[in-house]
Design a protein around this motif. Structure first.
Motif, short mmCIF file in Angstrom:
data_model
loop_
_atom_site.label_atom_id
_atom_site.label_comp_id
_atom_site.label_asym_id
_atom_site.label_seq_id
_atom_site.Cartn_x
_atom_site.Cartn_y
_atom_site.Cartn_z
N GLU A 171 0.82 -1.20 0.00
CA GLU A 171 0.00 0.00 0.00
C GLU A 171 0.86 1.26 0.00
O GLU A 171 0.51 2.25 -0.64
CB GLU A 171 -0.95 -0.01 1.19
N GLU A 172 1.98 1.22 0.71
CA GLU A 172 2.89 2.38 0.72
C GLU A 172 3.44 2.62 -0.68
O GLU A 172 3.49 3.76 -1.16
CB GLU A 172 4.03 2.15 1.71
N ASP A 173 3.87 1.55 -1.35
CA ASP A 173 4.39 1.69 -2.72
C ASP A 173 3.30 2.17 -3.68
O ASP A 173 3.55 3.03 -4.53
CB ASP A 173 4.98 0.37 -3.21
N LEU A 174 2.09 1.63 -3.55
CA LEU A 174 0.99 2.06 -4.41
C LEU A 174 0.60 3.51 -4.16
O LEU A 174 0.23 4.23 -5.09
CB LEU A 174 -0.24 1.16 -4.18
N ARG A 193 -6.83 -3.60 -0.33
CA ARG A 193 -7.90 -4.48 0.16
C ARG A 193 -8.43 -5.38 -0.95
O ARG A 193 -8.68 -6.56 -0.73
CB ARG A 193 -9.04 -3.66 0.76
N GLY A 194 -8.59 -4.79 -2.14
CA GLY A 194 -9.08 -5.59 -3.28
C GLY A 194 -8.13 -6.72 -3.64
O GLY A 194 -8.56 -7.86 -3.84
N PHE A 195 -6.83 -6.41 -3.68
CA PHE A 195 -5.84 -7.46 -3.96
C PHE A 195 -5.83 -8.51 -2.85
O PHE A 195 -5.71 -9.70 -3.12
CB PHE A 195 -4.45 -6.87 -4.15
N GLY A 196 -5.95 -8.06 -1.61
CA GLY A 196 -5.98 -9.00 -0.49
C GLY A 196 -7.16 -9.96 -0.60
O GLY A 196 -7.01 -11.16 -0.37
N GLN A 197 -8.32 -9.42 -0.94
CA GLN A 197 -9.49 -10.28 -1.12
C GLN A 197 -9.30 -11.23 -2.30
O GLN A 197 -9.66 -12.40 -2.22
CB GLN A 197 -10.74 -9.43 -1.31
N LEU A 199 2.00 6.13 -6.26
CA LEU A 199 1.51 6.19 -7.64
C LEU A 199 0.09 6.73 -7.74
O LEU A 199 -0.22 7.51 -8.65
CB LEU A 199 1.55 4.80 -8.28
N VAL A 200 -0.78 6.28 -6.84
CA VAL A 200 -2.21 6.60 -7.00
C VAL A 200 -2.82 7.35 -5.83
O VAL A 200 -4.00 7.66 -5.85
CB VAL A 200 -3.02 5.30 -7.26
N GLY A 201 -2.06 7.60 -4.78
CA GLY A 201 -2.59 8.29 -3.61
C GLY A 201 -2.98 7.31 -2.52
O GLY A 201 -3.13 6.11 -2.76
N ASP A 202 -3.16 7.84 -1.31
CA ASP A 202 -3.40 6.99 -0.14
C ASP A 202 -4.73 6.23 -0.19
O ASP A 202 -4.78 5.04 0.08
CB ASP A 202 -3.35 7.83 1.14
N VAL A 203 -5.81 6.94 -0.52
CA VAL A 203 -7.14 6.30 -0.50
C VAL A 203 -7.22 5.20 -1.56
O VAL A 203 -7.66 4.08 -1.27
CB VAL A 203 -8.26 7.36 -0.71
N ALA A 204 -6.80 5.50 -2.77
CA ALA A 204 -6.85 4.49 -3.84
C ALA A 204 -5.93 3.32 -3.51
O ALA A 204 -6.29 2.16 -3.76
CB ALA A 204 -6.44 5.12 -5.17
N ALA A 205 -4.77 3.60 -2.92
CA ALA A 205 -3.85 2.52 -2.56
C ALA A 205 -4.48 1.60 -1.51
O ALA A 205 -4.36 0.38 -1.59
CB ALA A 205 -2.55 3.09 -2.03
#
Length: 190
Positions: A111-114, A128-132, A117-123
């Protein structure tokens, strides 16, 4: 091709270490020591630098060797503990202990790496989506494996059930005891 894979693996390890000051502090006292990490088809020959990062090494003798089975990348999806479950670690005990601890406890903060690129909320949402999705993949893999085992035990009996194996072993034991008794009677008659 192997050089690219080795470079990618080294970069990934050092990226994880960059976000884990505790891990670098644990490895830094072993500066100059060497290790071989074998995860077929990948073979890494590494040394530890003064800051606790890994660097490529041309060493032919190693302080520690870590051999991972080919299934390791699949087990890594379950986490570091599962990935290192069947690892064979040999060599200097102090370094092996430190490496084992670091490798078991390193975590990727995706999430920190993401967020860069895309901001905190989107990351957070992507994380969560990838985790699911990975959870669903793990569960689907488990279900498939359980169904295949059941199919090959019950429908197409290729695999023996534990109860069938135990019954077979009991019958073999009884047959061996009967054979011993028969041999003793033959000896008495002879």
């Amino acid at each position: 091709m192997r050089d690219h894979a080795a470079h990618a693996a080294l970069s990934a390890l050092n990226h994880l270490l960059a976000g884990a000051a505790w891990a670098r502090a644990r490895l830094a006292p072993f500066a100059g020591r060497t290790l071989r990490l074998a995860a077929p088809p990948l073979l890494l020959t590494l040394s530890i630098d003064a800051e606790g990062y890994f660097a490529t090494s041309g060493a032919e003798r190693f302080d520690v060797t870590i051999d991972l089975p080919p299934i390791t990348p699949w087990r890594a999806l379950e986490g570091p503990q599962a990935a290192l479950r069947d690892a064979q670690i040999a060599g200097a005990a102090d370094l092996a202990d430190a490496l084992g601890f670091v490798l078991r406890n390193l975590r990727w903060d995706h999430e920190e790496d993401l967020s860069r690129l895309v901001g905190d909320v989107a990351a957070r949402r992507l994380g969560r989506g990838f985790g699911q999705w990975f959870g669903w993949q793990r569960q689907a893999s488990r279900n498939l494996a359980e169904n295949l085992v059941e199919y090959y035990r019950e429908e197409q009996p290729v695999l023996a059930s534990p109860a069938a194996i135990q019954a077979f072993a009991l019958e073999v034991g009884q047959l061996a005891a009967g054979l011993d008794a028969l041999e003793q009677r033959i000896k008495r008659l002879g």
